[in-house]
Design an enzyme around this catalytic site. Structure first.
Site, PDB file in Angstrom:
ATOM      1  N   GLY A  44      -3.592   1.482  12.125  1.00 25.29           N
ATOM      2  CA  GLY A  44      -3.125   0.324  11.363  1.00 25.29           C
ATOM      3  C   GLY A  44      -2.093  -0.545  12.049  1.00 25.29           C
ATOM      4  CG  ASP A 100      -0.414  -0.198   8.590  1.00 19.93           C
ATOM      5  OD1 ASP A 100       0.337   0.724   8.179  1.00 19.93           O
ATOM      6  OD2 ASP A 100      -1.651  -0.131   8.504  1.00 19.93           O
ATOM      7  CG  ASP A 103       1.414   2.467  -0.550  1.00 21.19           C
ATOM      8  OD1 ASP A 103       1.853   1.771  -1.476  1.00 21.19           O
ATOM      9  OD2 ASP A 103       0.353   3.117  -0.645  1.00 21.19           O
ATOM     10  CE  LYS A 131       0.526  -1.498  -0.811  1.00 19.98           C
ATOM     11  NZ  LYS A 131      -0.856  -1.355  -1.326  1.00 19.98           N
ATOM     12  CG  ASP A 159      -8.367   0.692   7.333  1.00 23.77           C
ATOM     13  OD1 ASP A 159      -7.161   0.966   7.182  1.00 23.77           O
ATOM     14  OD2 ASP A 159      -9.275   1.522   7.137  1.00 23.77           O
TER      15      ASP A 159
HETATM   16  P1  IMP Z   1       2.315   5.753   2.651  1.00 28.11           P
HETATM   17  O1  IMP Z   1       2.274   7.067   3.348  1.00 28.11           O
HETATM   18  O2  IMP Z   1       1.863   5.868   1.232  1.00 28.11           O
HETATM   19  O3  IMP Z   1       3.618   5.011   2.791  1.00 28.11           O
HETATM   20  O4  IMP Z   1       1.161   4.871   3.246  1.00 28.11           O
HETATM   21  C1  IMP Z   1       1.177   4.360   4.518  1.00 28.11           C
HETATM   22  C2  IMP Z   1      -0.229   4.178   4.998  1.00 28.11           C
HETATM   23  O5  IMP Z   1      -1.153   3.918   3.943  1.00 28.11           O
HETATM   24  C3  IMP Z   1      -0.273   2.972   5.882  1.00 28.11           C
HETATM   25  O6  IMP Z   1      -0.107   3.345   7.235  1.00 28.11           O
HETATM   26  C4  IMP Z   1      -1.660   2.413   5.633  1.00 28.11           C
HETATM   27  O7  IMP Z   1      -2.564   2.984   6.549  1.00 28.11           O
HETATM   28  C5  IMP Z   1      -2.037   2.881   4.269  1.00 28.11           C
HETATM   29  N1  IMP Z   1      -1.917   1.810   3.249  1.00 28.11           N
HETATM   30  C6  IMP Z   1      -1.024   1.743   2.239  1.00 28.11           C
HETATM   31  N2  IMP Z   1      -1.189   0.632   1.500  1.00 28.11           N
HETATM   32  C7  IMP Z   1      -2.217  -0.031   2.073  1.00 28.11           C
HETATM   33  C8  IMP Z   1      -2.874  -1.292   1.783  1.00 28.11           C
HETATM   34  O8  IMP Z   1      -2.537  -2.043   0.845  1.00 28.11           O
HETATM   35  N3  IMP Z   1      -3.896  -1.629   2.612  1.00 28.11           N
HETATM   36  C9  IMP Z   1      -4.298  -0.857   3.657  1.00 28.11           C
HETATM   37  N4  IMP Z   1      -3.708   0.313   3.977  1.00 28.11           N
HETATM   38  C10 IMP Z   1      -2.684   0.722   3.184  1.00 28.11           C
HETATM   39 MG    MG Z   2      -2.205   3.629   8.466  1.00 33.33          MG
END
Ligand code: IMP
Ligand code: MG
Length: 179
Positions: A44, A100, A103, A131, A159
């Site tokens: 990403g 990227d 979340d 986010k 993606d």
């Molecule tokens: P986290 O571990 O929940 O913080 O998520 C991080 C990963 O989730 C990022 O590196 C992205 O690959 C994926 N991700 C989270 N939200 C999105 C989105 O809206 N679009 C695409 N990929 C996302």
């Molecule tokens: Mg990712």
């Protein structure tokens, strides 16, 4: 047509470009010419990283890691798996982790914890998008490009099921594309 799967463009090419240039300057100001070990999370962050490093003037080493939490869905599994490993030594390094999007926060907090065991001089994090509403940990990145509302977004490296990474902007994917 590229845009037909998108609800709308959320962050334009122009806005990304100017913000990424600012991030490069902020990062340089912070490191004051120290050598950075920049670790980018595949796949990403590759587009963001390619632009960001060309806006950093400090000496820099580049390495990659892969952390997978999503599979092909749109909600995080909560327990990202780190696959692959760095080639460069972390011990004593000024590590800058780049992703990227921040979340739930599970991915970056997990990778920070993992690399923290290897005695770096410092670990900082940078994410293009944040986010905040979706956070499940108290993790915050040191540098964020844009805070965005809770929509599933694609483009500029992000993606859905490995598609849309090549779009030059960040757009909101039409929900019917994944429901
Ligand atoms: P986290 O571990 O929940 O913080 O998520 C991080 C990963 O989730 C990022 O590196 C992205 O690959 C994926 N991700 C989270 N939200 C999105 C989105 O809206 N679009 C695409 N990929 C996302
Ligand atoms: Mg990712």
């Amino acid at each position: 047509m590229r845009e037909e799967d998108l609800e709308r463009i959320l962050v334009s090419e122009e806005n990304i470009k100017s913000r990424v240039a600012e991030l490069g300057q902020e990062i340089d100001a912070f490191y004051e010419g120290k050598e950075i070990l920049l670790v980018t999370l595949l796949n990403g962050a590759i587009v963001f990283t390619a632009d960001l490093i060309r806006n950093i003037r400090s000496p820099l080493w580049l390495d990659t890691l892969r952390a997978q939490s999503y599979g092909s869905g749109t909600t995080s599994s909560g327990a990202p798996e780190i696959t692959g490993d760095l080639r460069l030594p972390v011990e004593g390094a000024e590590v800058l982790l780049v992703d990227d999007i921040l979340d739930t926060g599970n991915t970056l907090s997990r990778v920070v914890a993992e690399l923290g065991h290897r005695n770096p001089a410092s670990i900082r994090t940078c994410a293009l998008l944040d986010k905040k509403e979706r956070r499940q940990t108290d993790f915050e990145a040191d540098w964020v490009g844009f805070e965005i509302p809770d929509h599933f977004v694609v483009g500029y490296g992000l993606d859905y099921a490995e598609r849309y990474r090549h779009f030059p902007y960040v757009g909101i994917l039409k929900p019917e594309m994944y429901s």
